[in-house]
Design a protein around this motif. Structure first.
Motif, mmCIF file in Angstrom:
data_model
loop_
_atom_site.group_PDB
_atom_site.id
_atom_site.type_symbol
_atom_site.label_atom_id
_atom_site.label_comp_id
_atom_site.label_asym_id
_atom_site.label_seq_id
_atom_site.Cartn_x
_atom_site.Cartn_y
_atom_site.Cartn_z
ATOM 1 N N LEU A 119 0.825 -1.207 0.000
ATOM 2 C CA LEU A 119 0.000 0.000 0.000
ATOM 3 C C LEU A 119 0.861 1.260 0.000
ATOM 4 O O LEU A 119 0.544 2.241 -0.688
ATOM 5 C CB LEU A 119 -0.936 -0.002 1.204
ATOM 6 N N PHE A 120 1.958 1.238 0.763
ATOM 7 C CA PHE A 120 2.857 2.390 0.780
ATOM 8 C C PHE A 120 3.531 2.582 -0.579
ATOM 9 O O PHE A 120 3.705 3.709 -1.041
ATOM 10 C CB PHE A 120 3.903 2.259 1.886
ATOM 11 N N VAL A 121 3.899 1.497 -1.231
ATOM 12 C CA VAL A 121 4.493 1.589 -2.564
ATOM 13 C C VAL A 121 3.474 2.163 -3.547
ATOM 14 O O VAL A 121 3.801 3.046 -4.348
ATOM 15 C CB VAL A 121 5.009 0.210 -3.031
ATOM 16 N N ALA A 122 2.246 1.694 -3.485
ATOM 17 C CA ALA A 122 1.198 2.200 -4.371
ATOM 18 C C ALA A 122 0.948 3.687 -4.126
ATOM 19 O O ALA A 122 0.795 4.474 -5.067
ATOM 20 C CB ALA A 122 -0.088 1.405 -4.172
ATOM 21 N N PHE A 123 0.933 4.090 -2.868
ATOM 22 C CA PHE A 123 0.727 5.502 -2.522
ATOM 23 C C PHE A 123 1.887 6.352 -3.026
ATOM 24 O O PHE A 123 1.683 7.447 -3.564
ATOM 25 C CB PHE A 123 0.548 5.650 -1.011
ATOM 26 N N ALA A 124 3.112 5.853 -2.874
ATOM 27 C CA ALA A 124 4.285 6.582 -3.356
ATOM 28 C C ALA A 124 4.227 6.753 -4.874
ATOM 29 O O ALA A 124 4.517 7.834 -5.396
ATOM 30 C CB ALA A 124 5.560 5.854 -2.948
ATOM 31 N N LEU A 125 3.842 5.711 -5.587
ATOM 32 C CA LEU A 125 3.720 5.804 -7.042
ATOM 33 C C LEU A 125 2.622 6.789 -7.442
ATOM 34 O O LEU A 125 2.773 7.547 -8.409
ATOM 35 C CB LEU A 125 3.445 4.430 -7.644
ATOM 36 N N LEU A 126 1.527 6.796 -6.700
ATOM 37 C CA LEU A 126 0.457 7.745 -6.953
ATOM 38 C C LEU A 126 0.964 9.179 -6.805
ATOM 39 O O LEU A 126 0.685 10.034 -7.654
ATOM 40 C CB LEU A 126 -0.710 7.499 -5.987
ATOM 41 N N LEU A 127 1.713 9.452 -5.754
ATOM 42 C CA LEU A 127 2.251 10.793 -5.539
ATOM 43 C C LEU A 127 3.199 11.200 -6.660
ATOM 44 O O LEU A 127 3.193 12.349 -7.118
ATOM 45 C CB LEU A 127 2.967 10.871 -4.190
ATOM 46 N N ILE A 128 4.015 10.263 -7.120
ATOM 47 C CA ILE A 128 4.948 10.560 -8.205
ATOM 48 C C ILE A 128 4.191 10.907 -9.482
ATOM 49 O O ILE A 128 4.459 11.925 -10.130
ATOM 50 C CB ILE A 128 5.905 9.369 -8.432
ATOM 51 N N VAL A 129 3.231 10.067 -9.841
ATOM 52 C CA VAL A 129 2.474 10.296 -11.072
ATOM 53 C C VAL A 129 1.679 11.595 -10.991
ATOM 54 O O VAL A 129 1.651 12.389 -11.939
ATOM 55 C CB VAL A 129 1.549 9.094 -11.370
ATOM 56 N N GLU A 130 1.026 11.842 -9.869
ATOM 57 C CA GLU A 130 0.229 13.053 -9.706
ATOM 58 C C GLU A 130 1.100 14.310 -9.672
ATOM 59 O O GLU A 130 0.638 15.388 -10.027
ATOM 60 C CB GLU A 130 -0.619 12.976 -8.432
ATOM 61 N N GLY A 131 2.327 14.192 -9.232
ATOM 62 C CA GLY A 131 3.207 15.348 -9.144
ATOM 63 C C GLY A 131 3.880 15.723 -10.447
ATOM 64 O O GLY A 131 4.403 16.835 -10.589
ATOM 65 N N LEU A 132 3.870 14.822 -11.425
ATOM 66 C CA LEU A 132 4.536 15.110 -12.691
ATOM 67 C C LEU A 132 3.885 16.271 -13.448
ATOM 68 O O LEU A 132 4.588 17.115 -14.003
ATOM 69 C CB LEU A 132 4.545 13.859 -13.578
ATOM 70 N N GLY A 133 2.574 16.321 -13.486
ATOM 71 C CA GLY A 133 1.874 17.391 -14.207
ATOM 72 C C GLY A 133 2.223 18.781 -13.702
ATOM 73 O O GLY A 133 2.696 19.630 -14.470
ATOM 74 N N PRO A 134 2.018 19.057 -12.402
ATOM 75 C CA PRO A 134 2.344 20.393 -11.902
ATOM 76 C C PRO A 134 3.841 20.722 -11.979
ATOM 77 O O PRO A 134 4.210 21.874 -12.147
ATOM 78 C CB PRO A 134 1.883 20.382 -10.446
ATOM 79 N N MET A 135 4.681 19.710 -11.861
ATOM 80 C CA MET A 135 6.124 19.958 -11.898
ATOM 81 C C MET A 135 6.591 20.315 -13.311
ATOM 82 O O MET A 135 7.364 21.254 -13.496
ATOM 83 C CB MET A 135 6.887 18.730 -11.408
ATOM 84 N N LEU A 136 6.104 19.584 -14.313
ATOM 85 C CA LEU A 136 6.592 19.780 -15.678
ATOM 86 C C LEU A 136 5.818 20.859 -16.447
ATOM 87 O O LEU A 136 6.391 21.544 -17.293
ATOM 88 C CB LEU A 136 6.519 18.455 -16.441
ATOM 89 N N PHE A 137 4.523 20.996 -16.183
ATOM 90 C CA PHE A 137 3.677 21.923 -16.935
ATOM 91 C C PHE A 137 2.784 22.724 -15.992
ATOM 92 O O PHE A 137 1.561 22.564 -16.010
ATOM 93 C CB PHE A 137 2.798 21.149 -17.926
ATOM 94 N N PRO A 138 3.351 23.600 -15.157
ATOM 95 C CA PRO A 138 2.532 24.283 -14.143
ATOM 96 C C PRO A 138 1.433 25.173 -14.734
ATOM 97 O O PRO A 138 0.321 25.206 -14.201
ATOM 98 C CB PRO A 138 3.532 25.104 -13.343
ATOM 99 N N ASN A 139 1.709 25.874 -15.832
ATOM 100 C CA ASN A 139 0.679 26.751 -16.416
ATOM 101 C C ASN A 139 -0.477 25.947 -16.987
ATOM 102 O O ASN A 139 -1.641 26.280 -16.769
ATOM 103 C CB ASN A 139 1.289 27.637 -17.513
ATOM 104 N N LYS A 140 -0.174 24.892 -17.733
ATOM 105 C CA LYS A 140 -1.231 24.040 -18.293
ATOM 106 C C LYS A 140 -2.008 23.350 -17.186
ATOM 107 O O LYS A 140 -3.229 23.185 -17.278
ATOM 108 C CB LYS A 140 -0.632 23.003 -19.244
ATOM 109 N N TRP A 141 -1.301 22.936 -16.138
ATOM 110 C CA TRP A 141 -1.952 22.258 -15.018
ATOM 111 C C TRP A 141 -2.936 23.195 -14.330
ATOM 112 O O TRP A 141 -4.052 22.807 -13.987
ATOM 113 C CB TRP A 141 -0.883 21.761 -14.042
ATOM 114 N N GLN A 142 -2.531 24.445 -14.148
ATOM 115 C CA GLN A 142 -3.395 25.420 -13.498
ATOM 116 C C GLN A 142 -4.650 25.678 -14.327
ATOM 117 O O GLN A 142 -5.756 25.736 -13.793
ATOM 118 C CB GLN A 142 -2.641 26.730 -13.270
#
Length: 61
Positions: free
Chosen positions: A5-28
């Protein structure tokens, strides 16, 4: 089990964080568009996501 469950949660955080990190204007802009959708449409989208997740888990386990 808890480790998985912790591994799944960590992967979720990584995937969800890619959008705002790489494309903050589009994400907003995307978040603003989602916030303007009717509640019934958001509820339907959430329900579809849950069903797809359950089906994926069923086939993976």
């Amino acid at each position: 089990m808890i480790h998985t469950l912790f591994v799944a949660f960590a992967l979720l955080l990584i995937v969800e964080g890619l959008g705002p990190m790489l494309f903050p204007n589009k994400w907003q802009r995307f978040i603003q568009q989602v916030a303007q959708q009717p509640l019934n449409q958001l509820r339907s989208m959430g329900g579809v996501m849950v069903v797809v997740g359950i089906v994926c888990l069923f086939y993976l386990l």
